[in-house]
Each structure stands twice: as structure tokens, then as C-alpha cells.
Scaffold this motif. Sequence first.
Motif, PDB file in Angstrom:
ATOM      1  N   THR A  95      29.407 -86.970  21.229  1.00 49.85           N
ATOM      2  CA  THR A  95      29.759 -88.394  21.290  1.00 49.85           C
ATOM      3  C   THR A  95      30.088 -88.799  22.722  1.00 49.85           C
ATOM      4  O   THR A  95      30.848 -88.107  23.400  1.00 49.85           O
ATOM      5  CB  THR A  95      30.964 -88.703  20.384  1.00 49.85           C
ATOM      6  OG1 THR A  95      30.702 -88.256  19.056  1.00 49.85           O
ATOM      7  CG2 THR A  95      31.247 -90.200  20.364  1.00 49.85           C
ATOM      8  N   GLN A  96      29.489 -89.910  23.167  1.00 50.07           N
ATOM      9  CA  GLN A  96      29.803 -90.485  24.478  1.00 50.07           C
ATOM     10  C   GLN A  96      30.118 -91.969  24.280  1.00 50.07           C
ATOM     11  O   GLN A  96      29.432 -92.660  23.510  1.00 50.07           O
ATOM     12  CB  GLN A  96      28.646 -90.334  25.465  1.00 50.07           C
ATOM     13  CG  GLN A  96      28.280 -88.898  25.788  1.00 50.07           C
ATOM     14  CD  GLN A  96      27.269 -88.323  24.831  1.00 50.07           C
ATOM     15  OE1 GLN A  96      26.359 -89.025  24.394  1.00 50.07           O
ATOM     16  NE2 GLN A  96      27.414 -87.053  24.471  1.00 50.07           N
ATOM     17  N   ALA A  97      31.160 -92.438  24.962  1.00 48.42           N
ATOM     18  CA  ALA A  97      31.601 -93.832  24.804  1.00 48.42           C
ATOM     19  C   ALA A  97      31.854 -94.449  26.171  1.00 48.42           C
ATOM     20  O   ALA A  97      32.271 -93.772  27.119  1.00 48.42           O
ATOM     21  CB  ALA A  97      32.857 -93.903  23.946  1.00 48.42           C
ATOM     22  N   SER A 137      26.593 -95.905  30.536  1.00 45.15           N
ATOM     23  CA  SER A 137      26.938 -95.278  29.260  1.00 45.15           C
ATOM     24  C   SER A 137      28.022 -94.222  29.495  1.00 45.15           C
ATOM     25  O   SER A 137      28.312 -93.836  30.633  1.00 45.15           O
ATOM     26  CB  SER A 137      25.706 -94.631  28.622  1.00 45.15           C
ATOM     27  OG  SER A 137      24.683 -95.570  28.397  1.00 45.15           O
ATOM     28  N   GLY A 138      28.608 -93.779  28.386  1.00 44.39           N
ATOM     29  CA  GLY A 138      29.595 -92.714  28.470  1.00 44.39           C
ATOM     30  C   GLY A 138      28.960 -91.392  28.865  1.00 44.39           C
ATOM     31  O   GLY A 138      27.757 -91.183  28.684  1.00 44.39           O
ATOM     32  N   ASN A 164      22.888 -95.083  18.494  1.00 40.36           N
ATOM     33  CA  ASN A 164      23.480 -95.782  19.630  1.00 40.36           C
ATOM     34  C   ASN A 164      24.027 -97.132  19.185  1.00 40.36           C
ATOM     35  O   ASN A 164      23.339 -97.880  18.471  1.00 40.36           O
ATOM     36  CB  ASN A 164      22.444 -96.004  20.738  1.00 40.36           C
ATOM     37  CG  ASN A 164      21.896 -94.705  21.279  1.00 40.36           C
ATOM     38  OD1 ASN A 164      22.588 -93.688  21.310  1.00 40.36           O
ATOM     39  ND2 ASN A 164      20.647 -94.724  21.712  1.00 40.36           N
ATOM     40  N   GLY A 179      33.596 -88.645  26.687  1.00 37.98           N
ATOM     41  CA  GLY A 179      32.651 -88.097  25.725  1.00 37.98           C
ATOM     42  C   GLY A 179      32.603 -86.589  25.739  1.00 37.98           C
ATOM     43  O   GLY A 179      33.236 -85.917  26.558  1.00 37.98           O
ATOM     44  N   SER A 182      30.799-102.582  25.147  1.00 35.11           N
ATOM     45  CA  SER A 182      31.130-101.298  24.530  1.00 35.11           C
ATOM     46  C   SER A 182      29.845-100.598  24.122  1.00 35.11           C
ATOM     47  O   SER A 182      28.966-101.201  23.495  1.00 35.11           O
ATOM     48  CB  SER A 182      32.019-101.512  23.297  1.00 35.11           C
ATOM     49  OG  SER A 182      32.244-100.295  22.623  1.00 35.11           O
ATOM     50  N   LYS A 183      29.716 -99.302  24.514  1.00 33.63           N
ATOM     51  CA  LYS A 183      28.546 -98.500  24.151  1.00 33.63           C
ATOM     52  C   LYS A 183      29.016 -97.155  23.617  1.00 33.63           C
ATOM     53  O   LYS A 183      29.851 -96.481  24.236  1.00 33.63           O
ATOM     54  CB  LYS A 183      27.641 -98.280  25.367  1.00 33.63           C
ATOM     55  CG  LYS A 183      26.971 -99.537  25.883  1.00 33.63           C
ATOM     56  CD  LYS A 183      26.067 -99.225  27.057  1.00 33.63           C
ATOM     57  CE  LYS A 183      24.840 -98.447  26.636  1.00 33.63           C
ATOM     58  NZ  LYS A 183      23.891 -98.264  27.759  1.00 33.63           N
ATOM     59  N   VAL A 184      28.476 -96.798  22.466  1.00 35.71           N
ATOM     60  CA  VAL A 184      28.793 -95.514  21.846  1.00 35.71           C
ATOM     61  C   VAL A 184      27.490 -94.824  21.490  1.00 35.71           C
ATOM     62  O   VAL A 184      26.639 -95.397  20.788  1.00 35.71           O
ATOM     63  CB  VAL A 184      29.663 -95.681  20.586  1.00 35.71           C
ATOM     64  CG1 VAL A 184      29.937 -94.327  19.944  1.00 35.71           C
ATOM     65  CG2 VAL A 184      30.968 -96.391  20.926  1.00 35.71           C
ATOM     66  N   ASN A 185      27.312 -93.610  21.977  1.00 36.38           N
ATOM     67  CA  ASN A 185      26.147 -92.790  21.651  1.00 36.38           C
ATOM     68  C   ASN A 185      26.607 -91.599  20.817  1.00 36.38           C
ATOM     69  O   ASN A 185      27.426 -90.791  21.268  1.00 36.38           O
ATOM     70  CB  ASN A 185      25.450 -92.306  22.924  1.00 36.38           C
ATOM     71  CG  ASN A 185      25.023 -93.456  23.815  1.00 36.38           C
ATOM     72  OD1 ASN A 185      24.663 -94.517  23.333  1.00 36.38           O
ATOM     73  ND2 ASN A 185      25.070 -93.248  25.124  1.00 36.38           N
ATOM     74  N   GLN A 186      26.100 -91.516  19.590  1.00 35.36           N
ATOM     75  CA  GLN A 186      26.519 -90.460  18.663  1.00 35.36           C
ATOM     76  C   GLN A 186      25.323 -89.585  18.300  1.00 35.36           C
ATOM     77  O   GLN A 186      24.290 -90.069  17.837  1.00 35.36           O
ATOM     78  CB  GLN A 186      27.111 -91.067  17.387  1.00 35.36           C
ATOM     79  CG  GLN A 186      27.553 -90.068  16.340  1.00 35.36           C
ATOM     80  CD  GLN A 186      28.702 -89.197  16.820  1.00 35.36           C
ATOM     81  OE1 GLN A 186      29.687 -89.702  17.328  1.00 35.36           O
ATOM     82  NE2 GLN A 186      28.574 -87.888  16.662  1.00 35.36           N
TER      83      GLN A 186
END
Length: 289
Positions: A212-214, A124-125, A252, A208, A239-243
Motif C-alpha cells: 500500500t502506498q498513499a 504518488s505514495g 488505485n 507506504g 489524495s492517492k492510494v495505490n493498493q
Amino acid sequence: VVTALGIKREQKALSYNVQQVKGDALTTVKDANFVNSLNGKIAGVSINKSASGVGGATRVVMRGAKSIEGDNNALYVVDGIPAETYPNINASDIESMEVLKDASATAIYGSRANSGVIVITTKSGKSGKPIISVNGTYGLSNIAKDIEMANTAEYIKVMQEAFDNYNLQKKELKTFAIPENLADFDWVGSISRKISQRYTASASVQAGNDWTQAFLSFGAEGQQGYLNKTNFGKYTLRSKVNQKLTDWLKVNLNLSGAFSRYDMIEEQDGSLKVLRAAREEQPWYTPYC
């Protein structure tokens, strides 16, 4: 360690056995199937490579077969989502793998987990400066010790001795028929590669902040089989984005795609009859006679 549905707990706090393999250990084994890298690293786990050729799915059996007619293969769980089939993942995208073998550890997944669970956590980011990673490998392989095949002269000599021994024992006069036009053809060499090539390539970006982590990655790999026209190629995108929306709410987004191509020789029972037939063919025949 990750036990189920993304839940992380300290290993010493668990009442059952969980064995973990870090992502770095998976990439040290140069194989088109990352599961083969578990071979010898997890106690009680049997890794059976596919006989269908390069890129084939690996059969993972934990603590022996548990069903006579059922599927004894382990269940894969990728980022908390059970996968009904072998997951097509780039090995460089894996953060860690946890192997759950005990009944209490696999109970949350139901009857599908009777043969054990392999929990895969992808990267993950991270907060901080962007991190760009690029890596690739290229390798060559060959058969270390193959069966040496006889040429025409050697084959005739051995067969003639066999007929002479038979006639001596049976008191008969059978003769070994030798064709008039003799050739010298290497059947095994004509359908196989002396050297097979393999490559892997991957690129990823992590970035990130506190909210936010990408993570974005692309991977490609290919491998040639021992027999001509047997190849495997795979391309993956993840692609992974954690908001973080609030202090108590996070969203997520996890997207992945893969394209694989298998070029293999169709065998009904996976016994490579083509190779066996080539070894049994007389060397004085050619494919065009």
C-alpha cells in the motif's frame, strides 16, 4: 516517460517526439497558472497568457493554429483522465509533464487531441518511511516601467501648445477651455496597485509499504492583480492510494478537489477598457466633481 493512460515507456523506444518537464521546473516559476512555466522550455509550443487577469486560463498552441474556427488549445490529460477544461492542480503535486505534439502520439485521444496533448502525472505514495513536505513562498511585484501620466499643470501646458500650433497652421483663433476650479487627480493611481502580493503554501504526506502506498496533499495560493479589487485565490486537496491486492491485481484510488475564486473587472473583449479610460481622463477632474 508517460505517453497515454498511465503507460510508461523509455523515451528512446518511442517512434515520435515526447518532451518532458519535471515537477521541480514547474515550481520555480512563481505564477498562479502552472502552465505558464512551460514558456521557453518546450520547442514549438506557444504559451499565451490570459488577458482576463490573474488566475486566468492559459492558451497553449502547439506548432501553430490548426483550425480557423475550432479550438486550437491543447488537451490536458491528468493521471490518464482527459480534462475538458484547464485542470485546477497545485503545481507542487505534479511529478512530471509530457508534451505530445505528433499525430501518432495523440491518436489515442481522438479528435480532441488535434492540437496536441499535455500529459500530467501527479505524485504518488512511496514505500519506506513517511515523508512530510511543507513549503511556501511569498513575493511582491510591481510594474517595471509604466506610462508616466501628466499632472494638471503639464496637461494644460501641452494642450495649450497644441492649440497654438493648430491656430498657427490653420490661421484660426481657437482657445483651450480651462475649468475654473482645477484639481490634480491621479486616475491611474486610484484604480491600480503600486505593489501586488502573491503567496503559495502546500503540505503533503507520502507513506507506504510493498502493498500500500498513499499520498495526501493540501495547497493554497493567492495573487493580487495590477488593478484594485482584482484577486485570485485557489485551494486544492488531493489524495492517492495505490493498493496491491495480488501479484497481478492493483487498485488505485485518486481523489481531488479544488476551490477557486476570481475577483476581476468584467470586460467584454478583455482589453481592459477601465485602465484605458483612466489614462485618457483629464487630471483636473475628480470622481466626485
